[in-house]
Write an enzyme that holds these catalytic residues in place. Structure first.
Site, mmCIF file in Angstrom:
data_model
loop_
_atom_site.group_PDB
_atom_site.id
_atom_site.type_symbol
_atom_site.label_atom_id
_atom_site.label_comp_id
_atom_site.label_asym_id
_atom_site.label_seq_id
_atom_site.Cartn_x
_atom_site.Cartn_y
_atom_site.Cartn_z
ATOM 1 C CG PHE A 107 -1.967 1.021 1.214
ATOM 2 C CD1 PHE A 107 -3.105 0.864 0.439
ATOM 3 C CD2 PHE A 107 -1.826 2.181 1.944
ATOM 4 C CE1 PHE A 107 -4.090 1.841 0.403
ATOM 5 C CE2 PHE A 107 -2.806 3.162 1.924
ATOM 6 C CZ PHE A 107 -3.939 2.995 1.147
ATOM 7 C CG ASP A 142 -0.786 -2.624 6.339
ATOM 8 O OD1 ASP A 142 -1.920 -2.943 6.745
ATOM 9 O OD2 ASP A 142 -0.558 -1.565 5.733
ATOM 10 C CE1 TYR A 172 -9.595 2.655 6.770
ATOM 11 C CE2 TYR A 172 -8.838 3.885 8.687
ATOM 12 C CZ TYR A 172 -8.620 3.394 7.414
ATOM 13 O OH TYR A 172 -7.431 3.649 6.792
ATOM 14 C CE LYS A 173 -8.346 -0.829 4.940
ATOM 15 N NZ LYS A 173 -8.825 0.048 3.867
ATOM 16 N NE ARG A 220 -10.219 -2.024 -3.149
ATOM 17 C CZ ARG A 220 -9.644 -1.472 -2.092
ATOM 18 N NH1 ARG A 220 -8.544 -2.002 -1.593
ATOM 19 N NH2 ARG A 220 -10.155 -0.405 -1.508
HETATM 20 C C1 LIG Z 1 -3.124 -1.762 3.505
HETATM 21 C C2 LIG Z 1 -3.308 -0.389 4.030
HETATM 22 N N1 LIG Z 1 -2.350 0.170 4.790
HETATM 23 C C3 LIG Z 1 -2.466 1.431 5.283
HETATM 24 C C4 LIG Z 1 -3.586 2.183 5.007
HETATM 25 C C5 LIG Z 1 -3.626 3.641 5.430
HETATM 26 O O1 LIG Z 1 -4.031 3.839 6.653
HETATM 27 P P1 LIG Z 1 -4.478 5.267 7.246
HETATM 28 O O2 LIG Z 1 -4.967 6.126 6.118
HETATM 29 O O3 LIG Z 1 -5.583 4.865 8.164
HETATM 30 O O4 LIG Z 1 -3.331 5.854 7.936
HETATM 31 C C6 LIG Z 1 -4.624 1.639 4.237
HETATM 32 C C7 LIG Z 1 -5.840 2.425 3.947
HETATM 33 O O5 LIG Z 1 -6.751 2.024 3.280
HETATM 34 C C8 LIG Z 1 -4.475 0.330 3.735
HETATM 35 O O6 LIG Z 1 -5.415 -0.217 2.964
#
Ligand SMILES: Cc1ncc(COP(=O)(O)O)c(C=O)c1O
Length: 404
Positions: free
Chosen positions: A128, A205, A230-231, A379
């Site tokens: 990500f 992660d 939040y997912k 998705r």
């Molecule tokens: C795999 C992954 N890592 C990190 C994040 C980012 O996290 P945040 O914006 O809550 O800091 C996301 C956000 O969708 C994500 O999907």
């Protein structure tokens, strides 16, 4: 042969042992199919009530006394609940606090510095953006080198690829457990063994696996992990993330944001920072208490039905999504960019077509809500406790109509 009729989808819902859970979520009349629970989970009605009650009975009634009574310890008590219900972690190893990005930063820095004399971090190009960007920043800040793994874009990183990338200079391996695009589910236990054999720490992660894929962080011997709530934990937009730091590392690891709430005695107001001896040292400042309310309801629901049942539904509904894609959408030129093997798949799939950017916009107009990921992916995020087989069927049928 897959039965592609709506009647078949309705029959799958009628046979779904978790079907009653769908009624526990806030209903929204203009939403025909919500297929983005992997980005932002729907609220439980219990959470809507809890948020409203908090304003009067919690904040309003308890005022500053609430800190002593509950809120000060909430990042850790909630961390323990997460550990028990979804992380496979015994108490004292998880905390809730900042955004995922900030917690990842703290743990990446702590992990890198825990291996003095080593200056390489292994990461993959499909990770990500926030993970990659943070590591680029840390490499620039600390003079470290990033060693990039290039995974198959429709799959993810294997233990063999990690074995080929690590070496005597590797301090840390940073990977996503479930890939945010393909949904590929990495073999966390095998990757952790490979990293440890090379003398490195591993940081996962967990954003796309927590709450939907059973995790065994303690048993897998994972060193560090972070993820959002939040997912699949339905904590609401901007809900704070969690971090996990294996107990045996806590005393040695130092995170870079030295705030008063993570110090050894926050209310001593002393002249010098000394980190708290336990997991509290990974907290920096005042915790976002309101943002921590809704996830408690989702954790209670997951605990009640059992994470194994959640995973079973996730496997069934992603299998159905792939079967419908093959039968209904593949003839229209749609591809599958996700693993077919359920054991290597999280709870979303990505399908591809060159017209998907405009198709996704048209779907949103119709109350059908997946998400688009550049360059050509839609998705389908299937949140087992709130997504029905019929919703998915309607989504696929609408894509068929838009492409037709
Ligand atoms: C795999 C992954 N890592 C990190 C994040 C980012 O996290 P945040 O914006 O809550 O800091 C996301 C956000 O969708 C994500 O999907």
């Amino acid at each position: 042969m897959t039965d592609t009729t709506e009647a078949a989808a309705l029959a799958l819902d009628a046979a779904d042992p978790l079907r009653a859970c769908r009624d526990l979520f806030v209903a929204q009349a203009d939403v025909v199919a919500y297929l983005d629970g992997n980005s932002l989970g729907r609220p439980l009605t219990a959470s809507a009530d809890r948020l409203a009650r908090f304003a009067t009975d919690g904040w309003g009634a308890r005022l500053i006394r609430g800190w002593d009574e509950e809120w000060y310890e909430l990042p850790l008590t909630l961390g323990d609940s997460l550990g028990r219900v979804v992380l496979g972690a015994t108490s004292g190893q998880a905390f809730v606090g900042d955004s995922t990005t900030v917690i990842l930063y703290k743990l990446m820095r702590a992990g890198l510095e825990a291996r003095p004399g080593r200056d390489e971090i292994v990461v993959d190009t499909g990770n990500f953006p926030t993970d990659r960007f943070l590591l680029q920043g840390i490499a620039a800040e600390r003079g470290a080198t990033l060693r990039w793994i290039t995974p198959d874009p429709d799959a993810g990183v294997t233990a063999e690829q990690v074995a080929a990338a690590v070496g005597p200079r590797t301090a840390l391996v940073v990977l996503s457990h479930v890939d945010y695009r393909s949904g590929y589910l990495a073999d966390a236990a095998a990757i952790t063994r490979v990293a440890h054999d090379a003398g490195a720490l591993v940081l996962f992660d967990l954003c796309h696996s927590v709450g939907v894929v059973p995790l065994e962080l303690d048993a897998w011997r994972v060193d560090l992990a972070a993820g959002c709530t939040y997912k699949y934990l339905n904590g609401g937009p901007g809900a704070p993330a969690f971090g996990y730091v294996r107990a045996e590392h806590q005393k040695r690891l130092q995170q870079p944001i030295w705030g008063w709430m993570g110090s050894s005695d926050p209310f001593a107001m002393g002249p010098e920072y000394a980190p708290h001896p336990g997991i509290r040292r990974f907290i920096s400042g005042t915790p976002p208490v309101i943002g921590m309310l809704p996830m408690r309801d989702m954790l209670a629901l997951i605990e009640k039905v059992g994470l194994a049942a959640v995973r079973e539904k996730s496997v069934r509904i992603t299998e159905y999504a792939i079967a419908l894609t093959d039968a209904v959408l593949a003839p229209l030129g749609v591809g599958l960019a996700s693993p077919r093997d359920a054991a290597r798949r999280g709870s979303h799939i990505t399908i591809t077509h060159d017209r998907f950017r405009e198709v996704n916009a048209a779907l949103w107009e119709r109350g059908i809500i997946p998400d688009f990921r550049t360059p050509n992916g839609i998705r389908l995020g299937l949140s087992p406790l709130s997504t029905s087989f019929t919703e998915l069927w309607r989504g696929v049928d609408a894509i068929r109509q838009e492409l037709g």
